[in-house]
Scaffold this motif. Structure first.
Motif, short mmCIF file in Angstrom:
data_model
loop_
_atom_site.label_atom_id
_atom_site.label_comp_id
_atom_site.label_asym_id
_atom_site.label_seq_id
_atom_site.Cartn_x
_atom_site.Cartn_y
_atom_site.Cartn_z
N PHE A 13 45.39 -14.10 71.24
CA PHE A 13 45.35 -13.24 70.04
C PHE A 13 46.22 -13.82 68.92
O PHE A 13 45.72 -14.30 67.88
CB PHE A 13 45.78 -11.83 70.47
CG PHE A 13 46.14 -10.90 69.36
CD1 PHE A 13 45.37 -10.80 68.21
CD2 PHE A 13 47.27 -10.08 69.47
CE1 PHE A 13 45.71 -9.92 67.19
CE2 PHE A 13 47.62 -9.20 68.46
CZ PHE A 13 46.85 -9.13 67.32
N ILE A 14 47.53 -13.84 69.11
CA ILE A 14 48.42 -14.26 68.03
C ILE A 14 48.30 -15.78 67.80
O ILE A 14 48.20 -16.24 66.66
CB ILE A 14 49.88 -13.87 68.36
CG1 ILE A 14 49.99 -12.34 68.47
CG2 ILE A 14 50.85 -14.41 67.30
CD1 ILE A 14 51.32 -11.82 69.01
N ASP A 33 46.39 -24.18 76.32
CA ASP A 33 46.09 -22.83 76.84
C ASP A 33 45.34 -22.97 78.16
O ASP A 33 44.47 -23.83 78.28
CB ASP A 33 45.23 -22.05 75.82
CG ASP A 33 45.30 -20.54 76.04
OD1 ASP A 33 44.92 -20.08 77.13
OD2 ASP A 33 45.72 -19.83 75.11
N ASP A 53 47.69 -25.33 82.86
CA ASP A 53 48.70 -24.34 83.20
C ASP A 53 50.05 -24.93 82.81
O ASP A 53 50.51 -25.89 83.43
CB ASP A 53 48.63 -24.05 84.71
CG ASP A 53 49.81 -23.22 85.19
OD1 ASP A 53 50.54 -22.67 84.33
OD2 ASP A 53 49.99 -23.13 86.42
N TYR A 141 59.36 -8.64 82.55
CA TYR A 141 58.82 -9.25 81.32
C TYR A 141 59.91 -9.31 80.24
O TYR A 141 60.17 -10.37 79.65
CB TYR A 141 57.61 -8.45 80.84
CG TYR A 141 57.10 -8.83 79.47
CD1 TYR A 141 56.45 -10.05 79.25
CD2 TYR A 141 57.27 -7.97 78.38
CE1 TYR A 141 55.99 -10.40 77.98
CE2 TYR A 141 56.81 -8.31 77.11
CZ TYR A 141 56.17 -9.52 76.92
OH TYR A 141 55.72 -9.86 75.66
N LYS A 145 61.93 -12.59 78.74
CA LYS A 145 61.91 -12.92 77.31
C LYS A 145 63.35 -13.19 76.84
O LYS A 145 63.61 -14.13 76.10
CB LYS A 145 61.29 -11.79 76.48
CG LYS A 145 59.76 -11.73 76.56
CD LYS A 145 59.11 -12.90 75.83
CE LYS A 145 57.60 -12.78 75.78
NZ LYS A 145 56.95 -14.04 75.37
N1 LIG Z 1 50.70 -8.69 71.10
C1 LIG Z 1 51.88 -8.12 70.93
O1 LIG Z 1 51.97 -6.97 70.49
C2 LIG Z 1 53.14 -8.89 71.27
C3 LIG Z 1 54.36 -8.24 71.05
C4 LIG Z 1 55.53 -8.93 71.32
C5 LIG Z 1 55.47 -10.22 71.81
N2 LIG Z 1 54.27 -10.81 72.04
C6 LIG Z 1 54.27 -12.20 72.55
O2 LIG Z 1 53.41 -12.97 71.72
C7 LIG Z 1 52.85 -14.03 72.48
C8 LIG Z 1 51.34 -14.03 72.33
O3 LIG Z 1 50.83 -12.80 72.84
P1 LIG Z 1 49.34 -12.32 72.58
O4 LIG Z 1 49.41 -10.87 72.29
O5 LIG Z 1 48.67 -13.24 71.65
O6 LIG Z 1 48.75 -12.44 74.05
P2 LIG Z 1 47.51 -13.31 74.61
O7 LIG Z 1 47.40 -12.99 76.06
O8 LIG Z 1 46.34 -13.12 73.74
O9 LIG Z 1 48.03 -14.80 74.43
C9 LIG Z 1 48.75 -15.49 75.45
C10 LIG Z 1 48.02 -16.78 75.72
O10 LIG Z 1 48.75 -17.55 76.69
C11 LIG Z 1 47.80 -18.15 77.57
N3 LIG Z 1 48.49 -18.43 78.83
C12 LIG Z 1 48.95 -17.54 79.75
N4 LIG Z 1 49.50 -18.19 80.79
C13 LIG Z 1 49.41 -19.52 80.52
C14 LIG Z 1 49.79 -20.69 81.23
N5 LIG Z 1 50.39 -20.63 82.44
N6 LIG Z 1 49.52 -21.91 80.68
C15 LIG Z 1 48.90 -21.99 79.47
N7 LIG Z 1 48.51 -20.90 78.76
C16 LIG Z 1 48.76 -19.68 79.28
C17 LIG Z 1 46.69 -17.12 77.71
O11 LIG Z 1 45.47 -17.68 78.15
C18 LIG Z 1 46.60 -16.57 76.29
O12 LIG Z 1 45.67 -17.29 75.50
C19 LIG Z 1 53.33 -13.81 73.91
O13 LIG Z 1 54.45 -14.62 74.14
C20 LIG Z 1 53.73 -12.35 73.95
O14 LIG Z 1 54.69 -12.10 74.93
C21 LIG Z 1 53.11 -10.17 71.78
#
Ligand SMILES: NC(=O)c1ccc[n+]([C@@H]2O[C@H](COP(=O)([O-])OP(=O)(O)OC[C@H]3O[C@@H](n4cnc5c(N)ncnc54)[C@H](O)[C@@H]3O)[C@@H](O)[C@H]2O)c1
Length: 304
Positions: A13-14, A33, A53, A141, A145
């Motif tokens: 997503f982000i 990814d 991974d 989690y 972090k």
């Molecule tokens: N969405 C929110 O509201 C939010 C809030 C606070 C922090 N975050 C942080 O922002 C970051 C992005 O979150 P997001 O919401 O986009 O989630 P997301 O799940 O869409 O993105 C995470 C990505 O990491 C990849 N991933 C997971 N394990 C992996 C691995 N072992 N090797 C390679 N790739 C791997 C996943 O396939 C995914 O594309 C994360 O670190 C999350 O903790 C998100």
């Protein structure tokens, strides 16, 4: 000057919005990814993609590409999963971070932006938590972090950790934790009732993904930004208010289904004075506009 940036989690997503923004301003974005949660469809632009991974794969070869900086978005992001399997959360969120950071340091990468979580680190907030508020992570989690931020601070690369509040916007999965805006939009488009747990007065600091991306770009460009930085809006919105905005955004009626409370945090809100004080960032997207945008996308997706 055009820079080469590795975005871990760039198919998520982000991360995918970060990729779009980097390419739009002329930088070269590469994505690491494992596609466990990320999707190819999120990569609207043709960018180099390494499906690996990050916790298990040797990364030295990948870093031969010669990156100037890394934006580390990849993570296990599900709190419930971290409670059920803390070792898995540690493997991805700590071992994975160390693997990426170690390879980046060896390769001479000069800048590292770590995506952390305000909600998970501060827990229940009175008013809005600023960066000096004592961390109170309540689950693996959040603890990982916080540990990740310390690892980044001690690494031999100039790093910054961004503590995001509740991010919403296009491409957020409706099965993602905290993805309440996407869930509401999808259910509205499908004509299903909006489900609200408990009294609906639980509050979150909803920040649009575009505002998060502009903070990430700022942190990427400014090597002087070290330590932790909150990224949110400083305003709390209740789930009831969000539902009302969503109904307004769709311009339709909806049924609200009340379900038992889930024992979640009542109020999570972060103070963004520190980042605003740079004079180069402020949240620009109003929640009502962002919700209307989600409504339009959900209606289109439901129609196809
Ligand atoms: N969405 C929110 O509201 C939010 C809030 C606070 C922090 N975050 C942080 O922002 C970051 C992005 O979150 P997001 O919401 O986009 O989630 P997301 O799940 O869409 O993105 C995470 C990505 O990491 C990849 N991933 C997971 N394990 C992996 C691995 N072992 N090797 C390679 N790739 C791997 C996943 O396939 C995914 O594309 C994360 O670190 C999350 O903790 C998100």
């Amino acid at each position: 000057m055009k820079r080469k940036i590795l975005v871990t989690g760039g198919a998520g997503f982000i991360g995918s919005h970060v990729v779009d923004a980097l390419v739009a301003r002329g930088d070269e974005a590469h994505v690491l990814d494992d596609l466990s949660k990320g999707q190819l469809a999120n990569l609207a632009l043709p960018v180099p993609l390494y499906v690996l991974d990050m916790a298990g794969a040797p990364l030295a070869r990948l870093f031969e590409a010669g990156f100037d900086a890394v934006v580390h978005c990849a993570a296990q992001t599900n709190v419930m999963r971290s409670l059920a399997d803390p070792a898995l959360d540690r493997r991805i969120n700590i071992d994975g971070l160390r693997n990426v950071l170690g390879a980046a340091a060896l390769a001479g990468v000069r800048r590292f932006v770590f995506i952390s979580s305000g909600g998970a680190i501060y827990g229940e907030t009175r008013g809005a938590a600023d960066e000096r508020t004592p961390p109170r992570p309540e689950n693996p989690y959040g603890r990982h972090k916080l540990e990740g931020e310390r690892i980044v601070a001690e690494a031999p690369i100039a790093g910054a950790s961004l503590r995001l509040s509740n991010v919403y916007g296009p491409r957020q999965r409706s099965d993602a934790e905290g993805g309440v805006a996407s869930i509401f939009a999808e259910r509205m488009a499908a004509g299903l009732p909006l489900r609200i747990f408990g009294d609906g007065e639980q509050q979150r600091d909803f920040v649009h993904v575009a505002d998060v991306v502009s903070a990430i770009l700022l942190a990427l460009d400014d090597g002087g930004m070290r330590g932790v930085w909150n990224v949110g809006t400083g305003a709390a919105t209740s789930v009831n208010e969000l539902a009302a905005l969503m109904i307004e955004g769709f311009g339709e009626h909806a049924i609200i289904e009340r379900l038992p409370a889930r024992g979640e945090i009542r109020r999570s809100c972060i103070d963004v004075t520190k980042l605003r004080a740079t004079g180069r960032w402020a949240p620009e997207h109003r929640l009502a506009d962002g919700v209307r945008e989600l409504a339009r996308i959900a209606v289109r997706a439901y129609a196809t």
